[in-house]
Motif scaffolding. Sequence first.
Motif, short mmCIF file in Angstrom:
data_model
loop_
_atom_site.label_atom_id
_atom_site.label_comp_id
_atom_site.label_asym_id
_atom_site.label_seq_id
_atom_site.Cartn_x
_atom_site.Cartn_y
_atom_site.Cartn_z
N ASP A 90 0.83 -1.21 0.00
CA ASP A 90 0.00 0.00 0.00
C ASP A 90 0.86 1.26 0.00
N THR A 91 2.16 1.10 0.14
CA THR A 91 3.06 2.25 0.13
C THR A 91 2.99 2.97 -1.21
N ALA A 92 2.68 4.26 -1.17
CA ALA A 92 2.50 5.06 -2.39
C ALA A 92 2.20 6.50 -2.01
N VAL A 93 2.20 7.35 -3.02
CA VAL A 93 1.64 8.69 -2.85
C VAL A 93 0.17 8.60 -3.20
N TYR A 94 -0.66 9.10 -2.32
CA TYR A 94 -2.11 9.04 -2.51
C TYR A 94 -2.63 10.41 -2.92
N GLN A 114 -2.28 17.62 -4.32
CA GLN A 114 -0.82 17.55 -4.45
C GLN A 114 -0.28 16.19 -4.01
N GLY A 115 -1.09 15.41 -3.34
CA GLY A 115 -0.68 14.09 -2.91
C GLY A 115 -0.16 14.06 -1.48
N THR A 116 -0.31 12.90 -0.85
CA THR A 116 0.22 12.69 0.49
C THR A 116 0.87 11.31 0.54
N GLN A 117 2.04 11.23 1.14
CA GLN A 117 2.82 9.99 1.14
C GLN A 117 2.33 9.05 2.24
N VAL A 118 2.11 7.82 1.86
CA VAL A 118 1.81 6.76 2.83
C VAL A 118 2.91 5.71 2.69
N THR A 119 3.59 5.44 3.80
CA THR A 119 4.65 4.44 3.80
C THR A 119 4.33 3.40 4.86
N VAL A 120 4.29 2.15 4.42
CA VAL A 120 3.99 1.04 5.31
C VAL A 120 5.26 0.21 5.48
N SER A 121 5.70 0.05 6.71
CA SER A 121 6.93 -0.69 6.99
C SER A 121 6.61 -2.01 7.68
N SER A 122 7.55 -2.94 7.61
CA SER A 122 7.33 -4.26 8.23
C SER A 122 7.76 -4.25 9.69
#
Length: 122
Positions: A90-94, A114-122
């Motif tokens: 799901d990590t992406a710019v939304y 303009q987008g917002t970053q979502v970063t999913v880590s393990s």
Amino acid sequence: QVQLVESGGGLVQAGDSLRLSCAASGRTFSSYVMGWFRQAPGKERELVARTRWSGRSTYYGDSVKGRFTISTDNAKNSVYLQMNSLKLEDTAVYYCAAAPPTSNGRYSYDYWGQGTQVTVSS
């Protein structure tokens, strides 16, 4: 001036939840279709979810069905994307986007945030 402003992105762990917000201004969007898109590095932009302001005609991409929920708040002129059980992929710019209504169900998104970053880590 038409504006779509996203917020709510961030860094979370797999399995966590996030809620993205999109504040719309500058025109009346009540008849528009609102969508959430995402784009990961090296990948094409993907439609995640779409809805009318009434909440009808909701669509979800297969990769997020059952985990994400799109909703609107007419009083706040805002669209939300509740994301549960987040995965690494799901990590992406939304991005939030708005499209005028059509009779054939094919939408051309005229306005983008303009987008917002979502970063999913393990």
